[in-house]
Design an enzyme around this catalytic site. Structure first.
Site, PDB file in Angstrom:
ATOM      1  N   THR A 183       0.827  -1.208   0.000  1.00  0.00           N
ATOM      2  CA  THR A 183       0.000   0.000   0.000  1.00  0.00           C
ATOM      3  C   THR A 183       0.858   1.252   0.000  1.00  0.00           C
ATOM      4  O   THR A 183       1.831   1.333   0.734  1.00  0.00           O
ATOM      5  CB  THR A 183      -0.873   0.027   1.265  1.00  0.00           C
ATOM      6  OG1 THR A 183      -1.509  -1.220   1.408  1.00  0.00           O
ATOM      7  CG2 THR A 183      -1.891   1.145   1.196  1.00  0.00           C
ATOM      8  N   ARG A 223     -11.457  -8.838  -7.495  1.00  0.00           N
ATOM      9  CA  ARG A 223     -11.839  -8.124  -6.276  1.00  0.00           C
ATOM     10  C   ARG A 223     -11.440  -6.657  -6.380  1.00  0.00           C
ATOM     11  O   ARG A 223     -10.364  -6.326  -6.847  1.00  0.00           O
ATOM     12  CB  ARG A 223     -11.152  -8.726  -5.063  1.00  0.00           C
ATOM     13  CG  ARG A 223     -11.331  -7.897  -3.785  1.00  0.00           C
ATOM     14  CD  ARG A 223     -10.416  -8.426  -2.687  1.00  0.00           C
ATOM     15  NE  ARG A 223     -10.585  -7.709  -1.429  1.00  0.00           N
ATOM     16  CZ  ARG A 223      -9.848  -6.660  -1.070  1.00  0.00           C
ATOM     17  NH1 ARG A 223      -8.915  -6.188  -1.865  1.00  0.00           N
ATOM     18  NH2 ARG A 223     -10.043  -6.061   0.093  1.00  0.00           N
ATOM     19  N   GLY A 252     -10.959  -3.489  -3.834  1.00  0.00           N
ATOM     20  CA  GLY A 252     -10.896  -3.130  -2.421  1.00  0.00           C
ATOM     21  C   GLY A 252     -11.387  -1.723  -2.175  1.00  0.00           C
ATOM     22  O   GLY A 252     -12.005  -1.081  -3.028  1.00  0.00           O
ATOM     23  N   ASP A 253     -11.090  -1.233  -1.001  1.00  0.00           N
ATOM     24  CA  ASP A 253     -11.561   0.089  -0.587  1.00  0.00           C
ATOM     25  C   ASP A 253     -10.719   1.232  -1.141  1.00  0.00           C
ATOM     26  O   ASP A 253     -11.199   2.362  -1.248  1.00  0.00           O
ATOM     27  CB  ASP A 253     -11.559   0.185   0.941  1.00  0.00           C
ATOM     28  CG  ASP A 253     -10.162  -0.022   1.511  1.00  0.00           C
ATOM     29  OD1 ASP A 253      -9.444  -0.939   1.046  1.00  0.00           O
ATOM     30  OD2 ASP A 253      -9.773   0.738   2.409  1.00  0.00           O
ATOM     31  N   THR A 263      -5.523   1.927   5.029  1.00  0.00           N
ATOM     32  CA  THR A 263      -4.912   0.647   4.685  1.00  0.00           C
ATOM     33  C   THR A 263      -5.449  -0.411   5.627  1.00  0.00           C
ATOM     34  O   THR A 263      -5.704  -0.130   6.798  1.00  0.00           O
ATOM     35  CB  THR A 263      -3.380   0.701   4.754  1.00  0.00           C
ATOM     36  OG1 THR A 263      -2.851  -0.579   4.389  1.00  0.00           O
ATOM     37  CG2 THR A 263      -2.876   1.053   6.140  1.00  0.00           C
ATOM     38  N   GLY A 264      -5.637  -1.608   5.100  1.00  0.00           N
ATOM     39  CA  GLY A 264      -6.141  -2.685   5.949  1.00  0.00           C
ATOM     40  C   GLY A 264      -7.150  -3.523   5.211  1.00  0.00           C
ATOM     41  O   GLY A 264      -7.214  -3.505   3.977  1.00  0.00           O
ATOM     42  N   GLY A 277      -9.973  -4.183   3.475  1.00  0.00           N
ATOM     43  CA  GLY A 277     -10.820  -3.225   2.785  1.00  0.00           C
ATOM     44  C   GLY A 277     -12.309  -3.469   2.868  1.00  0.00           C
ATOM     45  O   GLY A 277     -13.093  -2.516   2.837  1.00  0.00           O
TER      46      GLY A 277
HETATM   47  N1  ASP Z   1      -7.091  -1.799   1.791  1.00  0.00           N
HETATM   48  C1  ASP Z   1      -6.533  -2.617   0.735  1.00  0.00           C
HETATM   49  C2  ASP Z   1      -7.572  -3.559   0.213  1.00  0.00           C
HETATM   50  O1  ASP Z   1      -8.400  -4.040   0.966  1.00  0.00           O
HETATM   51  C3  ASP Z   1      -5.319  -3.358   1.185  1.00  0.00           C
HETATM   52  C4  ASP Z   1      -4.224  -2.411   1.583  1.00  0.00           C
HETATM   53  O2  ASP Z   1      -3.479  -1.983   0.706  1.00  0.00           O
HETATM   54  O3  ASP Z   1      -4.112  -2.094   2.744  1.00  0.00           O
HETATM   55  O4  ASP Z   1      -7.532  -3.867  -0.952  1.00  0.00           O
END
Ligand code: ASP
Length: 138
Positions: free
Chosen positions: A3, A31, A33-34, A54-55, A57
């Site tokens: 990230t 998929r 993500g957020d 980050t986390g 998502g």
């Molecule tokens: N938040 C991202 C996702 O869920 C993952 C990340 O880069 O922290 O795709």
């Protein structure tokens, strides 16, 4: 790899946020993500704050986490730090939303909360030197 999120405030108080990610390890094909979803993993508004998350998502999307920080500031008048604490520790953590965010508000206040064991992070301002950390501040 991994990230890369950034939030910024310029000398005029304009706020910006950006988030790039490879997604979660072993994610399902196609998929999303957020990170690219405005309000979930990324948000900026000059009247409140700029946020990059980050986390896990799926939980950040359900919580509309980045926008929720801005809403807590706008509608409840909370500080950036308190709004971030509520979202990361009171809302995301109990439902399994592991991770954190980086944030700056219009006054230049910074917040980098996380509920995971660590979060690679750094800050740099016109008034303070470069700071980097991974685990809890000591
Ligand atoms: N938040 C991202 C996702 O869920 C993952 C990340 O880069 O922290 O795709």
């Amino acid at each position: 790899m991994g990230t890369v999120g950034a939030v910024a405030r310029d000398r005029h108080g304009n706020l910006a946020a950006a988030t790039s990610t490879g997604g979660m390890t072993n994610k399902r094909y196609s998929r999303i993500g957020d990170s690219p979803i405005i309000g979930a993993g990324t948000f900026a508004d000059n009247t409140t704050c700029a946020i990059s998350c980050t986390g896990s998502g799926e939980y950040f999307m359900r919580a509309v986490a980045a926008y929720d920080v801005a809403c807590l500031m706008e509608y409840r008048g909370l500080s950036l730090a308190e709004a971030c604490r509520i979202v990361v520790h009171d809302k995301l953590a109990p439902v399994g939303g592991e991770g954190g965010l980086i944030a700056v508000d219009g006054a230049g206040n910074l917040a980098l909360p996380f509920n995971s064991s660590g979060m690679y992070r750094g800050t740099f301002t016109s008034e303070s030197p470069l700071f980097t950390a991974i685990y809890e501040d000591k």
